[in-house]
Design an enzyme around this catalytic site. Structure first.
Site, mmCIF file in Angstrom:
data_model
loop_
_atom_site.group_PDB
_atom_site.id
_atom_site.type_symbol
_atom_site.label_atom_id
_atom_site.label_comp_id
_atom_site.label_asym_id
_atom_site.label_seq_id
_atom_site.Cartn_x
_atom_site.Cartn_y
_atom_site.Cartn_z
ATOM 1 N N HIS A 186 73.212 54.405 38.865
ATOM 2 C CA HIS A 186 74.142 53.524 38.451
ATOM 3 C C HIS A 186 73.592 52.021 38.664
ATOM 4 O O HIS A 186 73.081 51.985 40.144
ATOM 5 C CB HIS A 186 75.609 53.653 38.992
ATOM 6 C CG HIS A 186 76.546 52.741 38.440
ATOM 7 N ND1 HIS A 186 77.105 52.665 37.589
ATOM 8 C CD2 HIS A 186 76.951 51.595 39.283
ATOM 9 C CE1 HIS A 186 77.953 51.643 37.072
ATOM 10 N NE2 HIS A 186 77.815 51.014 38.282
ATOM 11 N N SER A 216 72.309 52.299 42.691
ATOM 12 C CA SER A 216 72.698 53.503 43.504
ATOM 13 C C SER A 216 72.517 54.896 42.955
ATOM 14 O O SER A 216 72.545 54.728 41.757
ATOM 15 C CB SER A 216 74.261 53.374 43.960
ATOM 16 O OG SER A 216 74.760 52.267 44.326
ATOM 17 N N ASN A 232 73.395 60.912 39.316
ATOM 18 C CA ASN A 232 73.356 59.637 38.417
ATOM 19 C C ASN A 232 72.920 58.424 38.901
ATOM 20 O O ASN A 232 72.859 58.500 40.274
ATOM 21 C CB ASN A 232 74.685 59.628 37.835
ATOM 22 C CG ASN A 232 74.886 58.319 36.840
ATOM 23 O OD1 ASN A 232 73.997 58.222 35.973
ATOM 24 N ND2 ASN A 232 75.811 57.403 36.950
ATOM 25 N N ASP A 291 81.669 57.179 38.344
ATOM 26 C CA ASP A 291 80.647 56.139 39.338
ATOM 27 C C ASP A 291 81.374 56.231 40.688
ATOM 28 O O ASP A 291 81.270 55.121 41.492
ATOM 29 C CB ASP A 291 80.568 54.899 38.870
ATOM 30 C CG ASP A 291 79.925 55.077 37.682
ATOM 31 O OD1 ASP A 291 80.204 54.070 36.694
ATOM 32 O OD2 ASP A 291 79.091 55.792 37.084
HETATM 33 C C1 GRF Z 1 69.404 51.340 33.443
HETATM 34 O O1 GRF Z 1 69.635 50.241 34.115
HETATM 35 C C2 GRF Z 1 70.264 52.497 34.165
HETATM 36 O O2 GRF Z 1 70.629 52.296 35.507
HETATM 37 C C3 GRF Z 1 71.543 52.540 33.201
HETATM 38 O O3 GRF Z 1 70.898 52.449 32.262
HETATM 39 C C4 GRF Z 1 69.831 51.816 31.967
HETATM 40 C C5 GRF Z 1 68.530 52.092 31.073
HETATM 41 O O4 GRF Z 1 67.996 53.324 31.796
HETATM 42 N N1 GRF Z 1 72.236 53.793 33.612
HETATM 43 P P1 GRF Z 1 66.710 54.048 31.148
HETATM 44 O O5 GRF Z 1 65.706 53.136 30.881
HETATM 45 O O6 GRF Z 1 67.082 54.666 29.927
HETATM 46 O O7 GRF Z 1 66.351 55.068 32.305
#
Ligand code: GRF
Length: 197
Positions: free
Chosen positions: A109, A136, A107, A145
């Site tokens: 985060h 991370s 994942n 997390d």
């Molecule tokens: C990102 O900031 C990611 O870290 C969080 O969701 C946001 C959008 O991610 N978990 P994405 O553009 O859908 O990959």
């Protein structure tokens, strides 16, 4: 060649970064992009790259997480995926799901864990007056997390930063970090990777 499922809920920018990095790689192949939200923009972006997509809408399942996850697993196992990358996936997975794929779920985060697990990470970093923020990549365990950290990328917090400006700066690093960590993971190298913006 490891088969990878990427789980998304939104725009899928991290999924795209992974897909672009793995294109032509003999380390791994994305065999499924799976969303819990039928309106996720990442679905069209994945399809535009020729990636198989599927939707398991969580809403009809209400609070029945086990039934929702059984439908997720049917898609994941049906695609023969053995590594799962959560990428902007906004549903909390039960211990039963995590155990089924123990050690094979990653994942990303948007904080420097163990600081700020959960939501609104950038606002919390700003409120705390942190000098730096970041993201991370970790192995997913039964605690939210909280799994072993495989890599981090750090960015400075700049004067006048808002949660939005900070999120934008961190997102650029997410797109560097996640592909680099996934490559190492697929190659069997779990040495922690630390990147500086
Ligand atoms: C990102 O900031 C990611 O870290 C969080 O969701 C946001 C959008 O991610 N978990 P994405 O553009 O859908 O990959």
């Amino acid at each position: 060649m490891r088969r990878i499922a990427v789980l998304i809920s939104g725009g899928g920018s991290n999924m795209l970064a992974l897909a672009r990095d793995l294109a032509g790689s003999d380390l791994g192949r994305i065999v499924l992009v799976l969303s819990n939200d039928p309106a996720a923009g990442g679905l069209a972006r994945a399809a535009a790259m020729g990636l198989p997509t599927a939707v398991v809408d969580h809403r009809p399942y209400g609070h029945d997480r086990a039934a929702f996850e059984a439908a997720l697993r049917a898609q994941i196992d049906g695609a023969g995926a053995e590594v799962i990358c959560l990428a902007g996936f906004m549903r909390v997975l039960t211990p039963g799901f995590v155990r089924a794929y123990a050690g094979r779920i990653l994942n990303i985060h948007p904080s420097l864990l163990p600081k700020y697990p959960g939501l609104h990470t950038h606002a919390r970093a700003l409120a705390a007056g942190d000098a730096e923020a970041g993201c991370s990549v970790h192995l997913v365990t039964e605690d939210l997390d909280a799994g072993p950290i495989l890599g981090q990328a750090r960015v400075p917090v700049l004067p006048g930063d808002s949660a939005e400006s900070l999120a934008k700066r961190v997102l650029v690093q997410e797109h560097r970090l996640y592909p680099a960590v996934l490559r190492r993971f697929l190659a069997g190298d779990t040495a922690r990777l630390d990147l500086q913006a």
